[in-house]
Design a protein around this motif. Structure first.
Motif, PDB file in Angstrom:
ATOM      1  N   VAL A 179      -9.479  -7.413  17.747  1.00  0.00           N
ATOM      2  CA  VAL A 179      -9.693  -8.815  18.106  1.00  0.00           C
ATOM      3  C   VAL A 179     -11.168  -9.061  18.418  1.00  0.00           C
ATOM      4  O   VAL A 179     -11.730 -10.077  18.018  1.00  0.00           O
ATOM      5  CB  VAL A 179      -8.789  -9.228  19.293  1.00  0.00           C
ATOM      6  N   ILE A 180     -11.797  -8.135  19.107  1.00  0.00           N
ATOM      7  CA  ILE A 180     -13.224  -8.271  19.417  1.00  0.00           C
ATOM      8  C   ILE A 180     -14.031  -8.350  18.123  1.00  0.00           C
ATOM      9  O   ILE A 180     -14.913  -9.201  17.978  1.00  0.00           O
ATOM     10  CB  ILE A 180     -13.702  -7.107  20.302  1.00  0.00           C
ATOM     11  N   GLU A 181     -13.704  -7.486  17.187  1.00  0.00           N
ATOM     12  CA  GLU A 181     -14.404  -7.499  15.891  1.00  0.00           C
ATOM     13  C   GLU A 181     -14.222  -8.837  15.180  1.00  0.00           C
ATOM     14  O   GLU A 181     -15.193  -9.445  14.709  1.00  0.00           O
ATOM     15  CB  GLU A 181     -13.874  -6.381  15.004  1.00  0.00           C
ATOM     16  N   LEU A 182     -12.986  -9.309  15.117  1.00  0.00           N
ATOM     17  CA  LEU A 182     -12.706 -10.567  14.423  1.00  0.00           C
ATOM     18  C   LEU A 182     -13.396 -11.746  15.106  1.00  0.00           C
ATOM     19  O   LEU A 182     -13.911 -12.648  14.436  1.00  0.00           O
ATOM     20  CB  LEU A 182     -11.198 -10.796  14.351  1.00  0.00           C
ATOM     21  N   ARG A 183     -13.409 -11.734  16.421  1.00  0.00           N
ATOM     22  CA  ARG A 183     -14.068 -12.823  17.142  1.00  0.00           C
ATOM     23  C   ARG A 183     -15.573 -12.801  16.942  1.00  0.00           C
ATOM     24  O   ARG A 183     -16.198 -13.847  16.773  1.00  0.00           O
ATOM     25  CB  ARG A 183     -13.737 -12.740  18.626  1.00  0.00           C
ATOM     26  N   LEU A 184     -16.174 -11.615  16.965  1.00  0.00           N
ATOM     27  CA  LEU A 184     -17.616 -11.530  16.763  1.00  0.00           C
ATOM     28  C   LEU A 184     -18.016 -12.020  15.370  1.00  0.00           C
ATOM     29  O   LEU A 184     -19.052 -12.679  15.213  1.00  0.00           O
ATOM     30  CB  LEU A 184     -18.101 -10.106  16.986  1.00  0.00           C
ATOM     31  N   VAL A 185     -17.208 -11.714  14.387  1.00  0.00           N
ATOM     32  CA  VAL A 185     -17.493 -12.194  13.034  1.00  0.00           C
ATOM     33  C   VAL A 185     -17.408 -13.710  12.986  1.00  0.00           C
ATOM     34  O   VAL A 185     -18.284 -14.379  12.430  1.00  0.00           O
ATOM     35  CB  VAL A 185     -16.526 -11.552  12.010  1.00  0.00           C
ATOM     36  N   ARG A 186     -16.373 -14.265  13.608  1.00  0.00           N
ATOM     37  CA  ARG A 186     -16.214 -15.726  13.610  1.00  0.00           C
ATOM     38  C   ARG A 186     -17.377 -16.390  14.337  1.00  0.00           C
ATOM     39  O   ARG A 186     -17.889 -17.414  13.900  1.00  0.00           O
ATOM     40  CB  ARG A 186     -14.885 -16.111  14.250  1.00  0.00           C
ATOM     41  N   ILE A 187     -17.807 -15.808  15.453  1.00  0.00           N
ATOM     42  CA  ILE A 187     -18.923 -16.378  16.207  1.00  0.00           C
ATOM     43  C   ILE A 187     -20.223 -16.248  15.411  1.00  0.00           C
ATOM     44  O   ILE A 187     -21.052 -17.158  15.394  1.00  0.00           O
ATOM     45  CB  ILE A 187     -19.029 -15.714  17.594  1.00  0.00           C
ATOM     46  N   ALA A 188     -20.398 -15.122  14.716  1.00  0.00           N
ATOM     47  CA  ALA A 188     -21.615 -14.918  13.926  1.00  0.00           C
ATOM     48  C   ALA A 188     -21.719 -15.914  12.783  1.00  0.00           C
ATOM     49  O   ALA A 188     -22.831 -16.274  12.374  1.00  0.00           O
ATOM     50  CB  ALA A 188     -21.651 -13.493  13.387  1.00  0.00           C
TER      51      ALA A 188
END
Length: 82
Positions: A18-27
């Motif tokens: 989830v952290i990975e997916l969220r960081l990608v979305r934020i980036a």
């Protein structure tokens, strides 16, 4: 037999996705990034209130971990949807 170490370890692994997916979305930026940051903070506040309530009413730490894993699974599903 219930093993709290295993469920805690699984929560840690699942949360990393989830952290990975969220960081990608934020980036990626844009409107989705802003709404994701808002959702991230509000979900953490809600989850901590829910966990405290569970523990104060006699719930077990295992129940809190199980519920957190449900939240993480829902976020994984939401963030991987096309």
């Amino acid at each position: 037999m219930y093993n709290p170490f295993f469920s805690s370890l699984m929560l840690a692994f699942e949360a990393q996705k989830v952290i990975e997916l969220r960081l990608v979305r934020i980036a990626w930026g844009g409107r989705e990034a802003g709404s994701e940051m808002h959702a991230m903070v509000s979900e953490k506040i809600s989850a901590s209130i829910e966990a405290a309530g569970t523990l104060m009413t006699g719930g077990s730490p295992e129940a809190v971990i199980a519920r957190y894993r449900e939240h993480v699974a829902a976020n994984t599903k939401r963030l991987t949807a096309a």
